[in-house]
Design an enzyme around this catalytic site. Structure first.
Site, PDB file in Angstrom:
ATOM      1  N   PHE A 137       4.444 -10.597   4.536  1.00 40.71           N
ATOM      2  CA  PHE A 137       4.938 -10.587   3.152  1.00 40.71           C
ATOM      3  C   PHE A 137       5.977  -9.489   3.014  1.00 40.71           C
ATOM      4  O   PHE A 137       5.692  -8.328   3.294  1.00 40.71           O
ATOM      5  CB  PHE A 137       3.807 -10.376   2.136  1.00 40.71           C
ATOM      6  CG  PHE A 137       4.307 -10.519   0.726  1.00 40.71           C
ATOM      7  CD1 PHE A 137       4.473 -11.773   0.156  1.00 40.71           C
ATOM      8  CD2 PHE A 137       4.661  -9.408  -0.019  1.00 40.71           C
ATOM      9  CE1 PHE A 137       4.982 -11.914  -1.133  1.00 40.71           C
ATOM     10  CE2 PHE A 137       5.170  -9.540  -1.317  1.00 40.71           C
ATOM     11  CZ  PHE A 137       5.325 -10.791  -1.870  1.00 40.71           C
ATOM     12  N   ASP A 223       8.203  -2.672   7.923  1.00 38.94           N
ATOM     13  CA  ASP A 223       7.949  -2.755   6.482  1.00 38.94           C
ATOM     14  C   ASP A 223       6.652  -1.996   6.208  1.00 38.94           C
ATOM     15  O   ASP A 223       5.561  -2.499   6.437  1.00 38.94           O
ATOM     16  CB  ASP A 223       7.829  -4.232   6.067  1.00 38.94           C
ATOM     17  CG  ASP A 223       7.518  -4.398   4.579  1.00 38.94           C
ATOM     18  OD1 ASP A 223       7.097  -3.410   3.944  1.00 38.94           O
ATOM     19  OD2 ASP A 223       7.663  -5.519   4.062  1.00 38.94           O
ATOM     20  N   LYS A 252       5.751   0.945  -3.359  1.00 36.58           N
ATOM     21  CA  LYS A 252       4.360   1.100  -3.800  1.00 36.58           C
ATOM     22  C   LYS A 252       3.971   2.566  -4.044  1.00 36.58           C
ATOM     23  O   LYS A 252       4.323   3.143  -5.058  1.00 36.58           O
ATOM     24  CB  LYS A 252       3.425   0.412  -2.815  1.00 36.58           C
ATOM     25  CG  LYS A 252       3.515  -1.133  -2.903  1.00 36.58           C
ATOM     26  CD  LYS A 252       2.382  -1.785  -2.166  1.00 36.58           C
ATOM     27  CE  LYS A 252       2.440  -3.295  -2.241  1.00 36.58           C
ATOM     28  NZ  LYS A 252       1.930  -3.871  -3.465  1.00 36.58           N
TER      29      LYS A 252
END
Ligand SMILES: Cc1ncc(COP(=O)(O)O)c(C=O)c1O
Length: 396
Positions: A137, A223, A252
């Site tokens: 993702f 990532d 995040k």
């Protein structure tokens, strides 16, 4: 307003892109949150790995107050002190020499993909293709959803941008075979797949990718939007593997709750970004960056990483004990304070029952319960969370 009133307004006016649980959270402290009806929950979701220091942390609240009283926003037409400070600290504590700031994980990955293409155009005869992995993702922009290895994320958005392919995760042979010497410019992977179901790769996978990239002169992009900023017990997950990427993306937990993303790169790659090549109005905003700097400082100096490792073991032991007790639990996997519990069946009902019983968890990849509490969580809170979970599992 109570839960019902807030839900009614949301359903009437907010775009219908989220399947939400029927509560509205209005207040938090540490690992606890309260809904609009006054009910208290233990938060093992932490804004999906965002609230690394928990809710209402004094260092975050102080940074917001102090910076808000000075300067909220100025354009990147000018130099921005908190932005330069955060960039310096991120470089000091990572492999990188340059940072591009943005506002989210998708934007950080978008920046990484754009940088890889410019690098390919400038130094490698126009190579442009990015290989990523099944079940990965990487975000919801058109480029990042095309890099994402999940059909459901891409459905309905054709035609997708060219230059992306996926291969099975944790399969070095498949990656090696997929490389096209004429077109492949970069490999993009999560060191631990988060949304894909908390999948930890084979021990030598990331090292193998590094060797492959060096041999073929391909960029390695990690990532770390979900795995970075202390989540695995080290500041960045790649540190566990003794390898460095050429580019890394963060978001995040970087802003501790404020929208903040970053793309970090080695100088040899970063130099392909020149004035005008990429930009973001809010990227590197003074408020977000001063909070980011406070978050980073607290993670590094406040014993938070040590707590993450210790509490991670406590949580893992507790989850393993539940696995022994309940035959429908297939596997427990993760690192630090990101754990997945794979079930034999869909986990939706367990998540709902936990919520009713005062514990927030979520489910990824249909069958994997995910536990990503704040990194400052204590033993007593973990024990409380496990007790609620055990009760709920016993009722299935
Ligand atoms: C590994 C990873 N990359 C990228 C993203 C996208 O981040 P954002 O939702 O901030 O755009 C996520 C979000 O869950 C993620 O887990």
């Amino acid at each position: 307003m109570n839960n019902r009133q807030i839900i009614n307004i949301t359903q009437r006016y907010v775009a219908n892109t989220y399947a939400r649980f029927p509560i509205a959270l209005v207040r938090g402290k540490g690992a606890w949150v309260w809904d609009a009806d006054g009910k208290k929950y233990l938060d093992f979701v932490a804004g999906i790995a965002v609230n690394c220091l928990g809710h209402n942390h004094p260092a975050v609240a102080r940074a917001i107050r102090q910076q808000a009283a000075k300067l909220l926003h100025v354009s990147n037409l000018y130099h921005i002190a908190p932005q330069s400070e955060l960039a310096r600290e991120l470089c000091r504590h990572s492999f990188a020499q340059r940072v591009f700031f943005c506002n989210s994980g998708a934007e950080a990955n978008e920046a990484a993909l754009k940088l890889a293409r410019r690098y390919g155009a400038e130094w490698h005869g126009g190579k442009y293709e990015v290989l990523s992995t099944h079940n990965s993702f990487h975000g919801r922009t058109l480029a990042t959803l095309t890099a994402t290895g999940q059909e459901k994320v891409r459905a309905g958005y054709d035609p997708l941008p060219a230059g992306f392919r996926q291969v099975p995760f944790s399969d070095l042979g498949a990656m090696a075979e997929a490389i096209d010497e004429k077109t492949t410019v970069a490999i993009l992977v999560e060191p631990i797949q988060g949304e894909g179901g908390v999948v930890v790769p084979n021990k030598n996978y990331l090292q193998g990718l590094r060797e492959l990239c060096d041999e073929k002169e391909i960029l390695l992009i990690f990532d770390e939007v979900q795995s970075g900023m202390g989540r695995t017990g080290k500041l960045f997950a790649y540190e566990h593997y003794g390898v460095e990427p050429d580019i890394m993306t963060l978001a995040k937990a970087l802003g501790g709750g404020l929208p903040l993303g970053a793309m970090l790169a080695k100088e040899k790659v970063a130099r392909s970004f020149v004035p005008g090549a990429h930009a973001s109005t809010f990227g590197g905003n003074p408020l977000a960056c001063s909070v980011g700097a406070a978050v980073l400082k607290t993670l590094l100096q406040g014993g938070v990483l040590k707590n993450c490792v210790q509490m991670g073991r406590v949580l893992f032991d507790g989850l393993q004990a539940l696995k022994k007790k309940f035959g429908f639990i297939r596997e427990i996997r993760g690192q630090g304070l990101i754990w997945g519990m794979e079930l034999e069946h869909d986990g939706g009902k367990i998540v709902e029952d936990c919520l009713s019983a005062g514990l927030l968890i979520n489910c990824t990849a249909h069958k994997v319960l995910r536990f990503i509490p704040p990194l400052v969580i204590g033993k007593k809170e973990i024990a409380e969370g496990l007790a609620i979970l055990e009760d709920v599992l016993a009722r299935q």
